[in-house]
Design an enzyme around this catalytic site. Structure first.
Site, PDB file in Angstrom:
ATOM      1  N   GLU A  72       0.977  -1.033  -0.027  1.00 20.33           N
ATOM      2  CA  GLU A  72       0.041   0.111  -0.017  1.00 20.33           C
ATOM      3  C   GLU A  72       1.019   1.207  -0.097  1.00 20.33           C
ATOM      4  OE1 GLU A  72      -4.123  -1.252   2.027  1.00 20.33           O
ATOM      5  OE2 GLU A  72      -2.298  -1.398   3.450  1.00 20.33           O
ATOM      6  N   GLU A 108      -3.849  -9.841   3.422  1.00 23.54           N
ATOM      7  CA  GLU A 108      -4.787  -9.778   4.379  1.00 23.54           C
ATOM      8  C   GLU A 108      -6.033 -10.290   4.418  1.00 23.54           C
ATOM      9  OE1 GLU A 108      -2.637  -5.623   3.974  1.00 23.54           O
ATOM     10  OE2 GLU A 108      -3.472  -7.114   2.550  1.00 23.54           O
TER      11      GLU A 108
END
Length: 254
Positions: A108, A128
Site C-alpha cells: 500500500e 490480508e
C-alpha cells in the site's frame, strides 16, 4: 528522532530509507512519524523536487508491525496516515524503489507513490484476506486503478503475491532493474523529473490524479483552474526563452 527512517538529500532529490531490516522494515509509529516529517520537508523545501522511498537490507516493507500494534502503539501519523503517507501523499513526485517483499501495508505504501522501480527479485502482495483482514491502507481502491480490474481483484481476493516481471507487464512498475538496482533506477527517474519545471510537474500530477472521476464534458474547465497559472508563470516564460536560446532553463518555481 530515531533512525527508523534514514533521510538523505541528493541535489534536488530526497531519499527516504525505511531502516528496520531486522523487522523486514515493518512500519511502527516511529516509521510513520519520520516519513511524515520527511515528506513535510520535501513539500516545504524549494530546493527539493522529487522524493524516493525505499527499504534497507534488500526488503521494501512487510507492512504494519503487528507486535507494535498489539502492544497498543499508535502506528499511523495523525495527518498523513499509515507510514506517514497513504492518506496524504505529497504534491511533489514520489518514487518507490522496491527490492524484495512489499507486502500488505508495504504494498500500500508502493501504491501511494507516483512511480515505481523494482529489482528483478521484488514481490508484491495484499495477503490480508488470508488473515481475516482487509487492505484498508488504500490497497483495495488504489490497486484497481493501476492494474486491469480482473487482475487487481484476483490479487485482492486471493492474497497471492506477484513478481516484478508481471507487475512491469501490467504497468505497475515503471523501471525493472537487475536485483539490487531499484534505487539507481529511481535516482535516474528522479533526476529526469527534477530537470522539469517544478510548478508544471506538480500541477500536471494534480490533474492526472484528480481527473480520474471527472466527467469528460467538465475536464477542460476543471483543469483550467489548475493549469492556467502554469502558463501565466515566470517559469513558462523562462522555458520558452531557454528553448529559443538553446540553453538549460533556470526554474524559479514561480
Amino acid at each position: 528522532m530515531s533512525d527508523a527512517v534514514l533521510v538523505h538529500q541528493d541535489g534536488a532529490v530526497l531519499v527516504l530509507t525505511i531502516n528496520r531490516p531486522a523487522q523486514r522494515n515493518a512500519v511502527n509509529g516511529a516509521v510513520s512519524r519520520e516519513i511524515a516529517d520527511a515528506l513535510d520537508r520535501l513539500e516545504s523545501s524549494p530546493d527539493l523536487r522529487v522524493g524516493i522511498l525505499t527499504g534497507a537490507g534488500g526488503v521494501f516493507s512487510a507492512g504494519m508491525d503487528l507486535k507494535a500494534f498489539a502492544a497498543g502503539e499508535t502506528i499511523a501519523d495523525p495527518v498523513r496516515g499509515f507510514a506517514g503517507l497513504v492518506k496524504r501523499p505529497p504534491t511533489k513526485p514520489l518514487i518507490a524503489a522496491v527490492e524484495g517483499w512489499a507486502l500488505g501495508g508495504g504494498f500500500e505504501i508502493v501504491l501511494s507513490c507516483d512511480l515505481v522501480t523494482a529489482g528483478s527479485g521484488a514481490r508484491f502482495g495484499l495477503p490480508e484476506v488470508r488473515r481475516g483482514l482487509a487492505a484498508r491502507g488504500g490497497g483495495v481502491f488504489r490497486l484497481p486503478r493501476v492494474l486491469p480490474r480482473a487482475v487487481a481483484l484476483e490479487l485482492i481476493m486471493t492474497g497471492a503475491p506477484f513478481d516484478a516481471e508481471r507487475a512491469a507487464h501490467f504497468g505497475l512498475v515503471n523501471r525493472l532493474a537487475d536485483e539490487g538496482g531499484a534505487l539507481s533506477a529511481a535516482q535516474e527517474l528522479a533526476k529526469m523529473i527534477a530537470e522539469s519545471a517544478p510548478l508544471s510537474v506538480r500541477a500536471s500530477k494534480k490533474v492526472a490524479i484528480e481527473s480520474a472521476d471527472w466527467p469528460i464534458d467538465d475536464g477542460f474547465d476543471r483543469q483550467s483552474a489548475i493549469l492556467d497559472p502554469v502558463f501565466a508563470s515566470e517559469d513558462a516564460t523562462e522555458g520558452v526563452a531557454a528553448f529559443r536560446e538553446r540553453r538549460a532553463p533556470v526554474w524559479k518555481d514561480a
